[in-house]
Design an enzyme around this catalytic site. Structure first.
Site, PDB file in Angstrom:
ATOM      1  N   ASP A 101       0.797  -1.238  -0.066  1.00  0.00           N
ATOM      2  CA  ASP A 101       0.030   0.125  -0.069  1.00  0.00           C
ATOM      3  C   ASP A 101       1.127   1.201   0.175  1.00  0.00           C
ATOM      4  OD1 ASP A 101      -2.426   1.676   0.482  1.00  0.00           O
ATOM      5  OD2 ASP A 101      -3.120  -0.519   1.312  1.00  0.00           O
ATOM      6  N   ASP A 203      -3.309   4.762  -2.228  1.00  0.00           N
ATOM      7  CA  ASP A 203      -4.437   5.118  -1.495  1.00  0.00           C
ATOM      8  C   ASP A 203      -4.979   6.275  -2.155  1.00  0.00           C
ATOM      9  OD1 ASP A 203      -5.722   4.591   1.106  1.00  0.00           O
ATOM     10  OD2 ASP A 203      -4.954   6.667   1.592  1.00  0.00           O
ATOM     11  N   GLU A 267      -6.682   3.500  -5.904  1.00  0.00           N
ATOM     12  CA  GLU A 267      -7.948   3.689  -4.987  1.00  0.00           C
ATOM     13  C   GLU A 267      -8.729   4.755  -5.655  1.00  0.00           C
ATOM     14  OE1 GLU A 267     -10.034   3.661  -0.470  1.00  0.00           O
ATOM     15  OE2 GLU A 267      -8.170   4.874  -1.080  1.00  0.00           O
ATOM     16  N   HIS A 331     -11.098  -3.503   3.057  1.00  0.00           N
ATOM     17  CA  HIS A 331     -11.079  -3.213   4.386  1.00  0.00           C
ATOM     18  C   HIS A 331     -11.943  -2.041   4.845  1.00  0.00           C
ATOM     19  CE1 HIS A 331      -8.171  -0.627   2.619  1.00  0.00           C
ATOM     20  NE2 HIS A 331      -8.347   0.255   3.671  1.00  0.00           N
ATOM     21  N   ASP A 332     -12.400  -1.363   3.730  1.00  0.00           N
ATOM     22  CA  ASP A 332     -13.403  -0.294   3.898  1.00  0.00           C
ATOM     23  C   ASP A 332     -14.632  -0.558   3.845  1.00  0.00           C
ATOM     24  OD1 ASP A 332     -11.137   1.663   4.397  1.00  0.00           O
ATOM     25  OD2 ASP A 332     -10.873   1.880   2.342  1.00  0.00           O
TER      26      ASP A 332
HETATM   27  C1  GLC Z   1      -8.257   4.605   1.876  1.00  0.00           C
HETATM   28  C2  GLC Z   1      -8.190   3.602   2.747  1.00  0.00           C
HETATM   29  C3  GLC Z   1      -8.736   3.871   4.261  1.00  0.00           C
HETATM   30  C4  GLC Z   1      -8.280   5.118   4.738  1.00  0.00           C
HETATM   31  C5  GLC Z   1      -8.114   6.154   3.847  1.00  0.00           C
HETATM   32  C6  GLC Z   1      -7.296   7.239   4.548  1.00  0.00           C
HETATM   33  O1  GLC Z   1      -9.720   5.033   1.583  1.00  0.00           O
HETATM   34  O2  GLC Z   1      -8.449   2.571   2.083  1.00  0.00           O
HETATM   35  O3  GLC Z   1      -8.849   2.631   4.784  1.00  0.00           O
HETATM   36  O4  GLC Z   1      -8.755   5.323   6.022  1.00  0.00           O
HETATM   37  O5  GLC Z   1      -7.919   5.964   2.456  1.00  0.00           O
HETATM   38  O6  GLC Z   1      -5.823   7.052   4.298  1.00  0.00           O
END
Ligand code: GLC
Length: 532
Positions: A101, A203, A267, A331-332
């Site tokens: 990541d 991210d 992402e 994970h979100d």
């Molecule tokens: C992304 C991650 C999430 C995190 C956010 C801030 O969306 O997947 O888990 O809280 O970024 O870094």
């Protein structure tokens, strides 16, 4: 197997590990790198091609590692750089790729860059973050809101300015308009690529650049009480700014410095049209895989809705070479088995692994793990503290390895509670059951490996199916496969294209037979058929 080819990620399946919850090697209740290394054989037997690890870097864990305090080291809780090298070496020996990541939008407030930046207005690192004066009345510079609730601005008493944080106040946003920030962050990419990392999941890629004039975001008129709070605003000025593409291209050229393929997975939660922009347009010099969250966000799991989603996504892909990808969970987001229920969970697995494009699996989905209710006093997630119904702890609970105490995840009390159903739902039990969801995942992943039509073939959806079914062909140089998915609780006869067909895989794993004219589909059954 295509593992060493430049484009391994096209027909490779990615498996996301949430390191805190995968396997605890040192008995402190939190997962770690040696724990993961010890389970890589399980993953190679499962048949995935790459693992992506959520953040493993030093971090005060305000957002469980998405608040990075040092981009080029490992959090002692997870192990050491030597442990990481050992993980990569083991992965290599098993033919697995490793993705990390990469969190470029913000650092932790404990990162030394931010510590320096906040030391004084004249500090050389001041412009590495986004500092602004208060309005005349002392209020924040504009109306932007944090994803975790409240204003996206935090007042710094010592230097008399606000800094921007689109997430927690312990996650200050970097200033990507500053070339020094870019260079430092590209060096962080090289650090891991040089160490043998095969790719990065980037991210919140669409948030990197903010409006130069810091204009107020307009109110989202469609938002209603109970909706996700951050959507209260149309975030047109705080994200997806046109300048972002320049950075995406620069990141891609860092990846291209390496001879062996380094894949960038972005992402991005945006409309289909905006998502596609992140491929880099016709020249495809953006990220190779802008995450496609269509299936994660889909509300109606019926044949018609799924077909429209897939057809629209396929049609929107730019140029000839833009490679699709599919995701069921992360994970979100609530777990797939909880979202679609036990009946359709297997259809979802079959979709993920038979649609055209790179699939990304989320740890535990292969054994049917569900959301776990986490009582408030055990909750950790900062998002859940503000938006109660959007807490993410329930989908981050320990992997269920066996029926023993703590599901075999740890000897100590796990950092999040283990699912109550772990005595039935666990790897050991599912491995010994030839009809389990795990066996289905294995079978489909195995089939992808030997079938070029599944791995790389063209996609076309089929007309003339009963309303309950969604069917599509996957074809590559003479190899033709047909996938039929019955999204209803009824038995349905699905007409087959001309010729003879053979069921290769059923979601129920109990038939391999010839069919012509029609295939009889049982409730919630999916089949992959070959021609001949
Ligand atoms: C992304 C991650 C999430 C995190 C956010 C801030 O969306 O997947 O888990 O809280 O970024 O870094």
């Amino acid at each position: 197997m295509g593992q060493t080819t430049k484009n391994w990620w096209r027909n490779g399946a990615i498996y996301q590990i949430y390191p805190r919850s995968f396997m605890d090697g040192n008995g402190d209740g939190v997962g770690d790198l040696p724990g993961i290394t010890g389970k890589l054989e399980y993953l190679s037997n499962l048949g995935v091609d790459a693992v992506w690890l959520s953040p493993i870097f030093p971090s005060p864990m305000a957002d469980f590692g998405y608040d990075v305090a040092d981009y080029t080291d490992i959090h002692p809780m997870f192990g050491t750089l030597d442990d990481f090298d050992a993980l990569v070496a083991k992965a290599r020996s098993l033919g697995l790729k490793v993705l990390l990541d990469y969190v470029p939008n913000h650092t932790s407030d404990e990162h030394e860059w931010f510590v320096e930046s906040r030391a004084s207005r004249g500090d050389p690192k001041r412009e590495w973050y986004i500092w602004r004066d208060a309005k005349d009345d002392g209020s924040p510079p504009n109306n932007w809101e944090s994803y975790f609730g409240g204003p996206a601005w935090e007042w710094d008493e010592a230097t008399g300015q606000y800094y921007l944080h689109l997430f927690d106040k312990k996650q200050p946003d970097l200033n990507w308009r500053n070339p020094e920030v870019r260079e430092a962050m590209y060096d962080a990419m090289r650090f891991w690529f040089d160490r043998g990392v095969d790719g990065l999941r980037i991210d919140v890629l669409w948030l990197l650049v903010k409006d130069e004039e810091f204009r107020d975001n307009p109110v989202n008129e469609e938002w209603k009480d109970g909706d996700f709070l951050p959507s209260r605003q149309s975030r047109v000025y705080s994200e997806d700014r046109p300048e972002t593409m320049e950075i995406v291209r620069e990141m891609r050229s860092v990846a291209e410095e390496y001879e062996e393929s380094r894949v960038l997975v972005g992402e991005i939660y945006l409309t289909l049209e905006r998502l596609m922009a992140y491929y880099g347009g016709e020249t495809l010099d953006g990220v190779q895989l802008p995450f496609n969250f269509g299936l994660v966000l889909l509300e109606n799991w019926d044949a018609k809705s799924v077909r429209s989603l897939v057809d629209e996504y396929e049609a929107a892909l730019p140029g000839d070479g833009a490679w699709p990808n599919w995701v069921l969970g992360n994970h979100d987001m609530p777990r797939i088995a909880s979202r679609v229920g036990e009946e359709k969970e297997r259809l979802a697995a079959m979709l993920l692994l038979t649609l055209r494009g790179t699939p990304t699996m989320y740890y535990g989905d292969e054994i049917g793990m569900k959301n776990v209710e986490v009582p408030p006093h055990l909750a950790h997630d900062p998002q859940g503290k503000v938006h109660k119904s959007y807490g993410r702890d329930p989908f981050r609970t320990p992997m269920q390895w066996n029926a023993e105490k703590n599901a075999g995840f740890s000897n100590a009390e796990p950092w999040l509670p283990v699912a109550g159903d772990h005595q039935k739902v666990n790897v050991e039990a599912r491995e010994s059951d030839p009809s389990s969801t795990l066996s289905l995942y294995k079978k489909l992943l195995g089939f992808r490996r030997v079938s070029t039509a599944l791995g790389l073939g063209a996609y076309s959806s089929l007309d003339g199916m009963p309303d309950e079914c969604f069917a599509y062909l996957r074809e590559h140089k003479g190899e033709k496969l047909l996938v039929v998915l019955n999204f209803s609780g009824e038995e349905v006869s699905a007409p087959l294209p001309e010729g003879g067909w053979r069921v290769e895989v059923s979601t129920r794993l109990d038939r391999e037979e010839k069919a012509s004219g029609v295939v009889e589909m049982r409730p919630y059954e999916g089949v992959v058929m070959s021609e001949g």
